[in-house]
Design an enzyme around this catalytic site. Structure first.
Site, mmCIF file in Angstrom:
data_model
loop_
_atom_site.group_PDB
_atom_site.id
_atom_site.type_symbol
_atom_site.label_atom_id
_atom_site.label_comp_id
_atom_site.label_asym_id
_atom_site.label_seq_id
_atom_site.Cartn_x
_atom_site.Cartn_y
_atom_site.Cartn_z
ATOM 1 N N PHE A 175 32.830 50.157 1.673
ATOM 2 C CA PHE A 175 33.144 50.936 2.872
ATOM 3 C C PHE A 175 32.070 51.948 3.224
ATOM 4 O O PHE A 175 31.994 52.401 4.365
ATOM 5 C CB PHE A 175 34.478 51.683 2.685
ATOM 6 N N LYS A 199 32.682 39.075 3.376
ATOM 7 C CA LYS A 199 33.928 39.829 3.417
ATOM 8 C C LYS A 199 33.579 41.310 3.462
ATOM 9 O O LYS A 199 33.230 41.911 2.445
ATOM 10 C CB LYS A 199 34.809 39.558 2.190
ATOM 11 N N GLU A 202 37.778 46.153 4.072
ATOM 12 C CA GLU A 202 38.899 46.189 5.008
ATOM 13 C C GLU A 202 39.074 47.574 5.628
ATOM 14 O O GLU A 202 39.839 47.741 6.582
ATOM 15 C CB GLU A 202 40.193 45.753 4.314
ATOM 16 N N ARG A 203 38.340 48.563 5.123
ATOM 17 C CA ARG A 203 38.425 49.917 5.701
ATOM 18 C C ARG A 203 37.504 50.087 6.904
ATOM 19 O O ARG A 203 37.725 50.969 7.725
ATOM 20 C CB ARG A 203 38.073 50.961 4.641
ATOM 21 N N CYS A 307 26.104 55.466 -3.302
ATOM 22 C CA CYS A 307 25.845 55.067 -4.691
ATOM 23 C C CYS A 307 24.577 55.716 -5.222
ATOM 24 O O CYS A 307 24.344 55.740 -6.431
ATOM 25 C CB CYS A 307 25.768 53.547 -4.811
ATOM 26 N N GLU A 408 32.270 58.645 -11.921
ATOM 27 C CA GLU A 408 31.627 58.755 -10.617
ATOM 28 C C GLU A 408 32.660 59.352 -9.655
ATOM 29 O O GLU A 408 33.707 58.745 -9.400
ATOM 30 C CB GLU A 408 31.169 57.396 -10.111
#
Length: 526
Positions: A175, A199, A202-203, A307, A408
């Site tokens: 996301f 894919k 979905e957010r 990240c 994290e």
């Protein structure tokens, strides 16, 4: 907002109706993209996509049915032979067209990113630009795919090799970078002759839908790029489908380890970029003002949802006395919806993420650290009172055993540790299980040389807080931050999406018998 996207040609005329529809209780629903068409899902399961600054429902994303996912792969399988045989020059030209269309539509794409993901508009523009750099790199695919040859390895015998695409490849995107990460995947995969099934998270689905529409307008043939939606079942489908030869993933530890294990067990190539705990080592001879500016931007930009965010600082010697000035810089940052002028931090992605960040901050207090700047429940404009906002947070007195150091956090939280000298700082950083990125701030060439040589994190910055390589190099996370054999983009990315074919050939200008030889031939003896 999305319906306001305006550009020339096909994209202008079709607009939002290509990838969204309004058939579900007046809420836009996101379509699939299969074989060159935006397809209404027949799923009975949907996920709401909410603006993280307001909790307003923007669209609903389907949990793709098994038939829909199979149709996407079937389309990619069918498209592969013709796309593989498309000349590398034509594939490069399509990438050039794609680059131009992204540039033309960059502002509206950035607005879409801000609405669905929450990051500030300047950061959304940067998200797209770093992805655009990969598209630009893919335009060089004719030279990137050059093989090797040696003439006369033996009498009248030559050996040469060239790179061929794998077939159908797939990507699972996170996301936090709705544009950059899909663009890490799609351009390199298709420019090298593969077809692709993506894919997205979905957010944040809509940026991907715009990008695939632009790819189609750029000349990418039907079936070469396809998009499915979903959650764990969609991921498992990608891991299991025998037609998919390689999987590219960026995201969390849990998902990354699962995809790597399941995908490789099924004989697939997998590149999996996962969690991180990125350190900065600050030496006393560092340029103080520039260092503090860089640290504040890298720790709190994108609300820490990178990240490669700077999430741990190791203050060497007297540099611990600089922390109050860092706190003051963080206090001056503006927290509001990403679309607002002057916003420095937008919301985090979800209420669950906000709650998790709060829990880790509290654990630091419970375990003996000191929160010198607490960003929980910051003041924001009233219209954003329901948003998922967390302000800059700085925690000092952190020890390696503490939860705030081991996990994290993925929020705007900087944990501060102290070290007596450079050697101890290197030992501390190398003891961390993650190896995505690290940085040193110093004016000493000798210290920088020692640090870059000994540090185990493989994206290393010297006076650069977020050392993400440009695309002609490769993104080289290591240790617990990466699983797989080849990294993203650059030469490593080309290797990931291709296989080497080596040909040994003999052409003689006579037809004289040399006798039947049953022993293993030894090339190079003649």
């Amino acid at each position: 907002m999305i319906s306001s996207i305006k550009n020339s040609g096909k994209f202008l005329n079709l607009g939002i109706r290509n990838f969204h529809s309004s058939s579900s209780n007046y809420v836009n629903t996101t379509k699939l993209f299969i074989n060159g068409k935006f397809v209404e899902s027949k799923s009975k399961e949907w996920v709401e996509v909410k603006n993280p600054a307001t909790q307003e429902v923007i669209t609903k994303v389907p949990i793709s049915t098994m038939d829909e996912m199979k149709a996407a792969v079937d389309a990619a399988v069918k498209a592969f032979p013709a796309w593989r045989d498309t000349s590398v020059s034509n594939r490069a030209r399509i990438m050039q067209n794609y680059r131009a269309l992204i540039i033309k539509n960059q502002e509206k794409i950035a607005e879409c990113i801000t609405e669905e993901q929450g990051k500030t508009l300047p950061d959304a523009r940067g998200d797209l630009f770093r992805g655009l750099e990969i598209v630009e790199h893919s335009c060089s695919v004719p030279s990137l795919m050059m093989g090797e040859t040696v003439e006369n390895v033996s009498k009248d015998v030559d050996i040469y090799s060239y790179l061929q695409p794998l077939g159908v490849c797939a990507g699972v995107a996170p996301f936090n970078f709705p544009a950059m990460i899909p663009l890490w995947m799609i351009p390199m995969a298709i420019a090298t002759g593969n077809t692709f099934v993506l894919k997205p998270s979905e957010r944040v689905p809509t940026t991907t839908m715009i990008l695939v529409q632009l790819a189609q307008e750029a000349g990418v043939p039907d079936g070469v790029v396809n998009v499915i939606h979903g959650q764990k079942d969609a991921v498992n489908f990608i891991c299991d489908d025998p037609n998919i030869k390689a999987i590219s993933f960026v995201g969390s530890d849990q998902a990354g380890k699962h995809i790597h294990a399941r995908g490789t067990a099924n004989g697939k190539r997998v590149q999996s970029n996962m969690a991180a705990k990125n350190h900065a080592c600050i030496l006393p001879d560092a340029a103080k003002e520039r260092t503090l500016d860089a640290m504040a931007g890298a720790a709190f930009g994108a609300s820490g949802q990178r990240c490669m965010a700077l999430s741990a600082a190791v203050f060497v010697g007297e540099t611990k006395d600089w922390i109050p000035e860092l706190v003051q810089r963080a206090k001056n940052l503006k927290i509001t919806a990403g679309k607002e002028d002057g916003a420095d931090l937008g919301p985090v992605i979800s209420p669950e993420s906000k709650e998790r960040i709060h829990r880790i901050i509290q654990s630091a207090i419970d375990e003996g650290a000191k929160v010198v700047l607490d960003g929980r429940n910051p003041k924001v404009p009233q219209q954003y009172a329901k948003g998922n906002f967390v302000g800059p947070t700085i925690i000092t007195g952190v020890k390696p055993h503490m939860t705030c150091y081991k996990e994290e956090i993925f929020g705007p939280v900087l944990v501060c540790l102290e070290s007596e000298n450079l050697d101890d700082a290197i030992t501390l950083i190398n003891s961390n299980p993650y190896g995505n990125g690290t940085a040193i701030f110093t004016q000493s060439g000798a210290a920088a040389r020692k640090f870059q040589h000994l540090i185990q994190s493989t994206n290393c910055g010297i006076n650069i807080p977020i050392p993400v390589p440009l695309p002609f190099f490769s993104f080289t996370g290591s240790k617990g931050s990466f699983l797989g054999s080849n990294h993203f983009y650059g030469k490593e990315g080309v290797k990931f999406f291709t296989q080497i074919k080596t040909i040994t050939s003999s052409w003689k200008d006579d037809d004289v018998s040399a006798g039947v030889a049953t022993h293993m031939p030894v090339l190079g003896k003649q």
